[in-house]
Design a protein around this motif. Structure first.
Motif, PDB file in Angstrom:
ATOM      1  N   SER A 131       0.860  -1.180   0.000  1.00  0.00           N
ATOM      2  CA  SER A 131       0.000   0.000   0.000  1.00  0.00           C
ATOM      3  C   SER A 131       0.896   1.230   0.000  1.00  0.00           C
ATOM      4  O   SER A 131       1.685   1.425   0.922  1.00  0.00           O
ATOM      5  N   GLY A 132       0.778   2.038  -1.030  1.00  0.00           N
ATOM      6  CA  GLY A 132       1.603   3.238  -1.123  1.00  0.00           C
ATOM      7  C   GLY A 132       1.270   4.274  -0.074  1.00  0.00           C
ATOM      8  O   GLY A 132       2.126   5.052   0.336  1.00  0.00           O
ATOM      9  N   SER A 133       0.034   4.276   0.384  1.00  0.00           N
ATOM     10  CA  SER A 133      -0.358   5.294   1.362  1.00  0.00           C
ATOM     11  C   SER A 133       0.109   4.962   2.776  1.00  0.00           C
ATOM     12  O   SER A 133       0.394   5.865   3.565  1.00  0.00           O
TER      13      SER A 133
ATOM     14  N   MET B 155      -7.461  -4.917  -6.457  1.00  0.00           N
ATOM     15  CA  MET B 155      -6.330  -3.998  -6.343  1.00  0.00           C
ATOM     16  C   MET B 155      -5.985  -3.311  -7.663  1.00  0.00           C
ATOM     17  O   MET B 155      -5.369  -2.245  -7.653  1.00  0.00           O
ATOM     18  N   ARG B 156      -6.414  -3.866  -8.782  1.00  0.00           N
ATOM     19  CA  ARG B 156      -6.081  -3.239 -10.069  1.00  0.00           C
ATOM     20  C   ARG B 156      -6.756  -1.877 -10.206  1.00  0.00           C
ATOM     21  O   ARG B 156      -6.330  -1.051 -11.002  1.00  0.00           O
ATOM     22  N   HIS B 157      -7.782  -1.603  -9.406  1.00  0.00           N
ATOM     23  CA  HIS B 157      -8.490  -0.330  -9.448  1.00  0.00           C
ATOM     24  C   HIS B 157      -8.115   0.600  -8.291  1.00  0.00           C
ATOM     25  O   HIS B 157      -8.694   1.658  -8.149  1.00  0.00           O
ATOM     26  N   GLU B 158      -7.176   0.177  -7.461  1.00  0.00           N
ATOM     27  CA  GLU B 158      -6.708   0.991  -6.333  1.00  0.00           C
ATOM     28  C   GLU B 158      -5.480   1.794  -6.765  1.00  0.00           C
ATOM     29  O   GLU B 158      -4.443   1.219  -7.102  1.00  0.00           O
ATOM     30  N   TYR B 159      -5.608   3.102  -6.747  1.00  0.00           N
ATOM     31  CA  TYR B 159      -4.555   3.987  -7.228  1.00  0.00           C
ATOM     32  C   TYR B 159      -3.263   3.853  -6.422  1.00  0.00           C
ATOM     33  O   TYR B 159      -2.171   3.931  -6.971  1.00  0.00           O
ATOM     34  N   THR B 160      -3.365   3.634  -5.130  1.00  0.00           N
ATOM     35  CA  THR B 160      -2.170   3.607  -4.282  1.00  0.00           C
ATOM     36  C   THR B 160      -1.609   2.206  -4.051  1.00  0.00           C
ATOM     37  O   THR B 160      -0.634   2.060  -3.325  1.00  0.00           O
ATOM     38  N   ALA B 161      -2.191   1.191  -4.658  1.00  0.00           N
ATOM     39  CA  ALA B 161      -1.717  -0.184  -4.431  1.00  0.00           C
ATOM     40  C   ALA B 161      -0.667  -0.584  -5.462  1.00  0.00           C
ATOM     41  O   ALA B 161      -0.774  -0.271  -6.646  1.00  0.00           O
TER      42      ALA B 161
ATOM     43  N   CYS C 181       2.441   1.601  -7.685  1.00  0.00           N
ATOM     44  CA  CYS C 181       1.686   2.598  -6.927  1.00  0.00           C
ATOM     45  C   CYS C 181       1.467   3.838  -7.782  1.00  0.00           C
ATOM     46  O   CYS C 181       2.240   4.118  -8.690  1.00  0.00           O
ATOM     47  N   LEU C 182       0.419   4.575  -7.439  1.00  0.00           N
ATOM     48  CA  LEU C 182       0.067   5.827  -8.106  1.00  0.00           C
ATOM     49  C   LEU C 182      -0.209   5.625  -9.590  1.00  0.00           C
ATOM     50  O   LEU C 182       0.114   6.451 -10.436  1.00  0.00           O
TER      51      LEU C 182
END
Length: 88
Positions: A11-13, A35-41, A59-60
């Motif tokens: 998790s980038g955050s 997770m493919r739709h999570e911007y920070t993953a 990430c991002l």
């Protein structure tokens, strides 16, 4: 004996992450799809049988740089990793 797939998540955050090994796609594919739709993953999937990555999302980013899991004609059990053509 190691498993067939290795999944790395971060998790980038928060900086939280883990690495797990799996024998089958169905054990982790739902997680990758979420997770493919999570911007920070950040998610990486290594396939031991081909000695290469079959999924890589930084990430991002919303778009994975490697995504062999979303191929509708895939068959990870075969040598070519593609479904055999059906002739009628």
């Amino acid at each position: 004996m190691s498993k067939k797939y290795v999944v790395d998540y971060c998790s980038g955050s928060t900086g939280y992450g883990w690495r797990k090994e799996y024998d089958r796609l169905d054990e982790f594919e739902d997680f990758v799809d979420r997770m493919r739709h999570e911007y920070t993953a950040s998610v990486w999937v290594w396939d031991e049988s081909v000695q290469g990555f079959i999924f890589w999302k930084d990430c991002l980013s919303y778009k994975p740089s490697i995504d062999k899991l979303s191929d509708p004609f895939r068959d990870r059990r075969t040598v070519t990793k593609k479904c055999k053509e059906v002739t009628v």
